[in-house]
Write an enzyme that holds these catalytic residues in place. Sequence first.
Site, PDB file in Angstrom:
ATOM      1  N   GLU A 133      -6.443  -7.781  -1.299  1.00 18.90           N
ATOM      2  CA  GLU A 133      -7.158  -7.587  -0.037  1.00 18.90           C
ATOM      3  C   GLU A 133      -8.548  -7.068  -0.343  1.00 18.90           C
ATOM      4  O   GLU A 133      -8.747  -6.302  -1.293  1.00 18.90           O
ATOM      5  CB  GLU A 133      -6.452  -6.578   0.887  1.00 18.90           C
ATOM      6  CG  GLU A 133      -5.125  -7.017   1.463  1.00 18.90           C
ATOM      7  CD  GLU A 133      -4.533  -5.953   2.411  1.00 18.90           C
ATOM      8  OE1 GLU A 133      -5.317  -5.244   3.071  1.00 18.90           O
ATOM      9  OE2 GLU A 133      -3.304  -5.846   2.470  1.00 18.90           O
ATOM     10  N   GLU A 171       0.808  -1.232   0.000  1.00 23.00           N
ATOM     11  CA  GLU A 171       0.000   0.000   0.000  1.00 23.00           C
ATOM     12  C   GLU A 171       0.839   1.279   0.000  1.00 23.00           C
ATOM     13  O   GLU A 171       0.404   2.313   0.512  1.00 23.00           O
ATOM     14  CB  GLU A 171      -0.981   0.004   1.168  1.00 23.00           C
ATOM     15  CG  GLU A 171      -2.070  -1.064   1.048  1.00 23.00           C
ATOM     16  CD  GLU A 171      -3.160  -0.911   2.085  1.00 23.00           C
ATOM     17  OE1 GLU A 171      -2.943  -0.183   3.088  1.00 23.00           O
ATOM     18  OE2 GLU A 171      -4.228  -1.519   1.912  1.00 23.00           O
TER      19      GLU A 171
END
Length: 775
Positions: A435, A364
């Site tokens: 995710e 991320e």
Amino acid sequence: MIKTSLNYKWLFQKGFNSISVNEDIESDVVDLPHSVTLVPKNYFDETITQGIFTYQKTFPYQLKKDRRLFLICEGIMSKATIYFNGEELTTHVGGYTAFKVELTEHVKEENRLTIKVDSRETGDHPPFGHVVDYLTYGGIYREVDLLETSLDTMDYLLVDGNERELNIRAKLNLKNKQCQCQFDLYDGEKLISQYAETSSDDIITLKKDHQLELWTIDHPKLYILKAYINGELVEETRFGVRSIKVDASGFYLNGEKVFLRGLNRHQSYPYVGYAMPASAQRKDVDILKDELQVTVVRSSHYPPSKHFLDRCDEVGLLVFTELPGWQHIGDDAWKNHALNDLESLVIHDYNHPSIVMIGTRINESKDDDEFYQKTRDLVKSIDQSRPTGGVRFFANSHLFEDVYTVNDFIHSGQNQGLTKKNKMTKKHHPYLVTEFNGHMFPTKAFDDETKRINHSLRHFKVMNDAYQMDGLMGAIGWCMNDYHTHRAFGSNDHICYHGVMDMNRNPKYAASVYASQGDKPYLNVLSMMHIGDRPSGEISSVMVSTNCDYVELYKGDTLIGTHYPSKRFEHLPHPPIIIDDFIGNQIADHEVFSKKDAKTIKNIMLYMLKHSLQMRLRDKLLFGYILLKYKMTYNDAVQLYTKYVGGWGNNQTHLTFKGYQNGQCVKEIQKGVNDDYRLNVLSDEETLFHGHTYDVTRCTVELVNAFKERAFYSNEVVIIKTEGAVELIGPALRVLQGGVESFWVKSIKTGDAKIKIVSNNYGTYEIELKIKKSI
């Protein structure tokens, strides 16, 4: 090649004094794996795991002439400075990678090994530098060993190939100018090939034609390669051969398309954090493969234990591994540490066929073109057999990897499950969602039934959309189990309740979403069928997670109906079955009404059940007409509703759900009112093996009734007592959460052991274990 365990009887203390490298420290005696402190289950000061600590071990050693001795450390969080017989040898930075230190020139008959461990979250190396959504704990949490070799040895041995070809690369560490290398290939204990090579170079590369059986998910075939230098064994590795292809249409293993259905996994455990031995790591794989029936696991956000990967190799569970980190990218020195981590990961775990993708981005993080071209190039310079990915959380990120991997949290309950691919990246890019869900709907094992069901529905929705989406190779949910985190995250108690299992690996309802997609027969009714646990006291429908072809519902001995997979989730291999008719033909069979009138009454009642007992004007008129027709009163109507709809909580109600595959009943679940509660006590293993390290097993205490329904709202207190060859990990006083609690015990010697679970309300239960010496 002689390997010696150093995992027992270390001296340990908080703090470090340079004088201690030359003398014994006053301290506790601990065994490895070890965490610098026991961490409470929740509500604690996260800094208790951070600090500087000293580990020390003394041992005799007779190193003969023309021999070398190395120290092998599999994982120390997060910086480790190695002192040997008073000499500082090296400092290793990074808590997730193994390292090797040569001791040869410093060995004496009596030796003192001192390791200074710095577990502070300094910002100079990954994953630190900003907030991190998980705890890293501290300590020597993986194994430490001595490795004795000849003068000529190997730094690494890398093997890959396919059904027609075997590729071998070895990096030599030579004291002599030339050596004779031999490689023996084994299928089990059978020697099937030998290759010889004379070399004076640092690197040996062999490419051999050979017919080998492919490693697959269903048949994970493994081979062993032994490497010799001048006739002495210097390296041994297990491997499998397979081919991997990724393109815009999906993921292919050995030419066969595989949908990557999986979960992310943190390697943390209650009380001890990361410090668990091989058996616990391997058990997590068995849970993922056998209980959750996933095809892939992402080792978020760091490389896992070698034992975890070994088990993945053995059972055919695919792995997405990645370099350590979480969102933050540091300065050039920080980046160099990240590159070192990545290089170590690729080499150390190269021979695991289960690893099918390597993450080369910090999870991320923002785009950093120069850095991420370096990480990609580093991996490709060593490993061209696997695709690379890089986990980001935004659209149209710069792509330098083979696969555009992204975290997609668009789903919020009522909307689409996933973002369309063309909104995230270009259609021709290989594409994987790494995710989803997680923090969007944190759910505790002891939340009310409606929330636990909605948690499941969110996972069903995303997975259904994932299977439907063209050009998506899979979706990996967040996450397998709840985990400790920093105060900026979680539920203000240092736990992220994002898992489909709790921290002890006990399933929540959402675990059934994944378990029901596998081939092993599965059936789970996501309700206790108690009207008092539903808003307005209404059970208008019940969701059944299953891979059965159909489910029969019985009330007592009466078949209420046969129910089939829901078209709402039709893209899943095995959609859930939603049962919204609990009346069946009972009114027609047991009352005075005609079939037509019975059907009308049934439909009106089902509508009322789904709409808070409200009736449409048309239904009021129809029902009133039927009452007049049969000379019945309003009270008669109320009794009808109570008997067939509103009376689910009466003592006579007994429901049976039977799941069928190919016409055969393969699973059966019973529900009903039953207050015969008792503790169900189980141990994962009956035998532990005390050897290279201590061993552990998980024991689970669950409060259930005669139908084996869990008492989800029980906070029963139990006391754990151990006798003999094991000791308890964590406190003895435990409270059931969500009606269940698990604990681990560790071996302290060989022999017999007994565990007692004592409850004031439900009596005393015992578990007997045998602890044997491992070979």
